[in-house]
Design a protein around this motif. Structure first.
Motif, PDB file in Angstrom:
ATOM      1  N   ILE A 111       1.207  13.102 -10.645  1.00 47.69           N
ATOM      2  CA  ILE A 111       1.595  12.408  -9.424  1.00 47.69           C
ATOM      3  C   ILE A 111       2.605  11.333  -9.835  1.00 47.69           C
ATOM      4  O   ILE A 111       2.236  10.209 -10.179  1.00 47.69           O
ATOM      5  N   SER A 112       3.880  11.686  -9.829  1.00 52.80           N
ATOM      6  CA  SER A 112       4.907  10.767 -10.320  1.00 52.80           C
ATOM      7  C   SER A 112       5.542   9.956  -9.210  1.00 52.80           C
ATOM      8  O   SER A 112       6.283   8.999  -9.488  1.00 52.80           O
ATOM      9  N   GLU A 113       5.278  10.318  -7.943  1.00 53.13           N
ATOM     10  CA  GLU A 113       5.904   9.630  -6.822  1.00 53.13           C
ATOM     11  C   GLU A 113       4.903   9.458  -5.692  1.00 53.13           C
ATOM     12  O   GLU A 113       4.086  10.345  -5.429  1.00 53.13           O
ATOM     13  N   VAL A 114       4.945   8.298  -5.049  1.00 51.84           N
ATOM     14  CA  VAL A 114       4.090   8.011  -3.900  1.00 51.84           C
ATOM     15  C   VAL A 114       4.975   7.519  -2.764  1.00 51.84           C
ATOM     16  O   VAL A 114       6.166   7.237  -2.953  1.00 51.84           O
ATOM     17  N   TYR A 115       4.378   7.412  -1.572  1.00 53.90           N
ATOM     18  CA  TYR A 115       5.093   6.891  -0.418  1.00 53.90           C
ATOM     19  C   TYR A 115       4.669   5.446  -0.204  1.00 53.90           C
ATOM     20  O   TYR A 115       3.524   5.167   0.174  1.00 53.90           O
ATOM     21  N   LEU A 116       5.590   4.525  -0.453  1.00 55.43           N
ATOM     22  CA  LEU A 116       5.312   3.100  -0.367  1.00 55.43           C
ATOM     23  C   LEU A 116       5.555   2.616   1.067  1.00 55.43           C
ATOM     24  O   LEU A 116       6.551   2.992   1.696  1.00 55.43           O
ATOM     25  N   THR A 117       4.637   1.787   1.564  1.00 56.36           N
ATOM     26  CA  THR A 117       4.750   1.324   2.944  1.00 56.36           C
ATOM     27  C   THR A 117       4.838  -0.197   3.005  1.00 56.36           C
ATOM     28  O   THR A 117       4.381  -0.895   2.107  1.00 56.36           O
ATOM     29  N   PRO A 121       6.553   5.011   8.634  1.00 57.13           N
ATOM     30  CA  PRO A 121       7.702   4.623   7.813  1.00 57.13           C
ATOM     31  C   PRO A 121       7.267   4.394   6.370  1.00 57.13           C
ATOM     32  O   PRO A 121       6.288   3.699   6.108  1.00 57.13           O
ATOM     33  N   SER A 122       7.994   4.994   5.440  1.00 50.92           N
ATOM     34  CA  SER A 122       7.624   4.872   4.033  1.00 50.92           C
ATOM     35  C   SER A 122       8.830   5.184   3.166  1.00 50.92           C
ATOM     36  O   SER A 122       9.800   5.800   3.621  1.00 50.92           O
ATOM     37  N   THR A 123       8.732   4.782   1.924  1.00 45.34           N
ATOM     38  CA  THR A 123       9.814   4.993   0.968  1.00 45.34           C
ATOM     39  C   THR A 123       9.265   5.717  -0.251  1.00 45.34           C
ATOM     40  O   THR A 123       8.351   5.193  -0.918  1.00 45.34           O
ATOM     41  N   PRO A 124       9.782   6.919  -0.580  1.00 43.80           N
ATOM     42  CA  PRO A 124       9.342   7.568  -1.822  1.00 43.80           C
ATOM     43  C   PRO A 124       9.648   6.665  -3.021  1.00 43.80           C
ATOM     44  O   PRO A 124      10.776   6.197  -3.184  1.00 43.80           O
ATOM     45  N   THR A 125       8.623   6.413  -3.813  1.00 42.98           N
ATOM     46  CA  THR A 125       8.743   5.443  -4.905  1.00 42.98           C
ATOM     47  C   THR A 125       8.071   5.997  -6.153  1.00 42.98           C
ATOM     48  O   THR A 125       6.954   6.519  -6.083  1.00 42.98           O
ATOM     49  N   ALA A 126       8.739   5.875  -7.280  1.00 41.45           N
ATOM     50  CA  ALA A 126       8.163   6.359  -8.538  1.00 41.45           C
ATOM     51  C   ALA A 126       6.970   5.504  -8.945  1.00 41.45           C
ATOM     52  O   ALA A 126       6.989   4.281  -8.786  1.00 41.45           O
ATOM     53  N   VAL A 127       5.944   6.161  -9.455  1.00 42.21           N
ATOM     54  CA  VAL A 127       4.810   5.432 -10.028  1.00 42.21           C
ATOM     55  C   VAL A 127       5.248   4.896 -11.386  1.00 42.21           C
ATOM     56  O   VAL A 127       5.673   5.665 -12.248  1.00 42.21           O
ATOM     57  N   PRO A 128       5.186   3.584 -11.598  1.00 42.25           N
ATOM     58  CA  PRO A 128       5.639   3.036 -12.883  1.00 42.25           C
ATOM     59  C   PRO A 128       4.849   3.622 -14.048  1.00 42.25           C
ATOM     60  O   PRO A 128       3.649   3.883 -13.940  1.00 42.25           O
ATOM     61  N   ILE A 129       5.543   3.832 -15.138  1.00 46.92           N
ATOM     62  CA  ILE A 129       4.887   4.285 -16.361  1.00 46.92           C
ATOM     63  C   ILE A 129       4.319   3.061 -17.067  1.00 46.92           C
ATOM     64  O   ILE A 129       5.056   2.126 -17.399  1.00 46.92           O
ATOM     65  N   PHE A 147       0.841  -1.198   0.000  1.00 48.38           N
ATOM     66  CA  PHE A 147       0.000   0.000   0.000  1.00 48.38           C
ATOM     67  C   PHE A 147       0.875   1.245   0.000  1.00 48.38           C
ATOM     68  O   PHE A 147       2.001   1.242   0.508  1.00 48.38           O
ATOM     69  N   CYS A 148       0.336   2.306  -0.537  1.00 51.41           N
ATOM     70  CA  CYS A 148       1.065   3.571  -0.625  1.00 51.41           C
ATOM     71  C   CYS A 148       0.115   4.714  -0.320  1.00 51.41           C
ATOM     72  O   CYS A 148      -1.095   4.530  -0.178  1.00 51.41           O
ATOM     73  N   VAL A 199       3.597  -3.218   5.492  1.00 48.46           N
ATOM     74  CA  VAL A 199       2.585  -3.380   6.526  1.00 48.46           C
ATOM     75  C   VAL A 199       3.224  -3.670   7.878  1.00 48.46           C
ATOM     76  O   VAL A 199       2.911  -3.008   8.889  1.00 48.46           O
ATOM     77  N   ARG A 200       4.128  -4.629   7.946  1.00 48.78           N
ATOM     78  CA  ARG A 200       4.730  -4.984   9.227  1.00 48.78           C
ATOM     79  C   ARG A 200       5.496  -3.804   9.828  1.00 48.78           C
ATOM     80  O   ARG A 200       5.352  -3.498  11.013  1.00 48.78           O
ATOM     81  N   GLU A 201       6.276  -3.142   9.022  1.00 50.15           N
ATOM     82  CA  GLU A 201       7.083  -2.034   9.530  1.00 50.15           C
ATOM     83  C   GLU A 201       6.204  -0.917  10.101  1.00 50.15           C
ATOM     84  O   GLU A 201       6.476  -0.383  11.182  1.00 50.15           O
ATOM     85  N   VAL A 202       5.138  -0.593   9.398  1.00 52.45           N
ATOM     86  CA  VAL A 202       4.268   0.494   9.842  1.00 52.45           C
ATOM     87  C   VAL A 202       3.521   0.102  11.119  1.00 52.45           C
ATOM     88  O   VAL A 202       3.457   0.878  12.080  1.00 52.45           O
ATOM     89  N   VAL A 203       2.972  -1.098  11.143  1.00 57.65           N
ATOM     90  CA  VAL A 203       2.185  -1.523  12.304  1.00 57.65           C
ATOM     91  C   VAL A 203       3.080  -1.686  13.536  1.00 57.65           C
ATOM     92  O   VAL A 203       2.708  -1.295  14.644  1.00 57.65           O
ATOM     93  N   GLU A 204       4.281  -2.234  13.361  1.00 54.33           N
ATOM     94  CA  GLU A 204       5.192  -2.359  14.490  1.00 54.33           C
ATOM     95  C   GLU A 204       5.607  -1.001  15.028  1.00 54.33           C
ATOM     96  O   GLU A 204       5.703  -0.796  16.248  1.00 54.33           O
ATOM     97  N   SER A 205       5.827  -0.040  14.117  1.00 51.28           N
ATOM     98  CA  SER A 205       6.234   1.294  14.574  1.00 51.28           C
ATOM     99  C   SER A 205       5.127   1.985  15.349  1.00 51.28           C
ATOM    100  O   SER A 205       5.396   2.858  16.184  1.00 51.28           O
ATOM    101  N   ALA A 206       3.873   1.586  15.093  1.00 51.70           N
ATOM    102  CA  ALA A 206       2.739   2.179  15.804  1.00 51.70           C
ATOM    103  C   ALA A 206       2.527   1.549  17.173  1.00 51.70           C
ATOM    104  O   ALA A 206       1.721   2.050  17.971  1.00 51.70           O
ATOM    105  N   GLY A 207       3.235   0.444  17.450  1.00 46.87           N
ATOM    106  CA  GLY A 207       3.128  -0.189  18.758  1.00 46.87           C
ATOM    107  C   GLY A 207       1.870  -0.989  18.970  1.00 46.87           C
ATOM    108  O   GLY A 207       1.478  -1.228  20.120  1.00 46.87           O
ATOM    109  N   LEU A 208       1.207  -1.446  17.906  1.00 48.85           N
ATOM    110  CA  LEU A 208       0.009  -2.260  18.063  1.00 48.85           C
ATOM    111  C   LEU A 208       0.361  -3.654  18.574  1.00 48.85           C
ATOM    112  O   LEU A 208       1.443  -4.182  18.294  1.00 48.85           O
ATOM    113  N   ASP A 209      -0.557  -4.252  19.300  1.00 42.04           N
ATOM    114  CA  ASP A 209      -0.324  -5.577  19.868  1.00 42.04           C
ATOM    115  C   ASP A 209      -0.532  -6.695  18.848  1.00 42.04           C
ATOM    116  O   ASP A 209       0.128  -7.724  18.897  1.00 42.04           O
TER     117      ASP A 209
END
Length: 276
Positions: free
Chosen positions: A113-119, A161-169, A85-86, A121-131
């Protein structure tokens, strides 16, 4: 309060109930859920997402920021447990979506919109401290358990946490029917220039007969709907995208008359190409 629209191919009654309830619990209001349930959900979602963002323009005032969620996941097995997801912003408006190049193709082309923030799931949820990290990582229904959380945390300016990622053409395909409206008008995913549109000229449009035979009809280009003679097919600049082309018949369903459905590309120059 943020107006929320959710475009998804998980749109059966059970899914809609769960999505509405979870988003209501997170945001304090339920979303408008738009079903991408036709034969080409990616093309439908691409045009509908573009139209949602374009509809926030020229309000005459600042208006409110909106949230648009999109879940159209390719079932190609390329990604472990599904496509990631982004998210991105268009002005003040947030979009959180599956990372689907075809779904994002029109906002890339029309809104740059040539770039999105790619996430992850595990990294984002762990950083949020969910059980219940493993539950959200492994679930079959990540568009329920994860995507609304992602949108809420971005809106609340929580660290995501996310990584700027180009939207593929995407490969330039032939003009495609993306949406068929309730009148049977066929909305294409391109503007007039892409098909050599000129008022008064005619272009060949391929259609299917009930027996499956492919036929070509020369269809005249008109400046707007009311210029099309009643009962006659016409090509016009329509209301979607940036004056994207529509195939219409006043008083009749053009989709039914031409045997078209979303995903068809009937503006190819020969019946052989269309049949292929």
């Amino acid at each position: 309060m943020y107006p929320i629209t959710y475009i998804t191919d998980c749109s059966d009654g059970n899914a809609r109930a769960r999505l509405s309830t979870r988003i209501g619990a997170l945001f304090g209001q339920t979303p408008t859920i738009v079903a991408a349930d036709g034969p080409d959900p990616e093309s439908f979602a691409a045009l509908t997402l573009l139209d949602c963002l374009r509809s926030t323009e020229s309000l005459g005032e600042q208006g409110f920021p909106t949230i648009t969620l999109v879940n159209i996941a390719p079932r190609d097995g390329h990604w472990p447990n599904g496509v990631p997801f982004c998210y991105f912003h268009n002005g003040r408006h947030l979009v959180a979506s599956t990372f689907n190049a075809r779904v994002l193709s029109l906002v890339r082309r029309e809104l740059h919109i040539s770039e999105v923030y790619l996430t992850d799931v595990r990294e984002v949820v762990e950083s949020a401290g969910l059980d219940n990290v493993q539950k959200i990582v492994d679930t079959q229904f990540r568009s329920l358990w994860y995507l609304p959380l992602l949108a809420k945390w971005v809106v609340d300016d929580r660290p995501v946490p996310s990584t700027p990622t180009a939207v593929p053409i995407t490969t330039a395909d032939e003009p495609t029917v993306s949406v068929i409206d309730n009148f049977g008008n066929c909305k294409f995913d391109c503007g007039p220039d892409a098909i050599g549109f000129a008022v008064g000229d005619s272009l060949p449009v391929a259609g299917r007969t009930p027996s499956g035979t492919i036929t070509l009809t020369d269809v005249t280009c008109y400046p707007h709907l009311t210029a099309v003679p009643e009962g006659t097919p016409g090509l016009i600049p329509g209301s979607s995208g940036t004056n994207f082309i529509e195939l219409v018949i006043r008083g009749v369903s053009a989709a039914a008359a031409f045997g078209l459905q979303p995903g068809d590309a009937p503006l190819r120059r020969s019946s052989e190409e269309y049949a292929a």
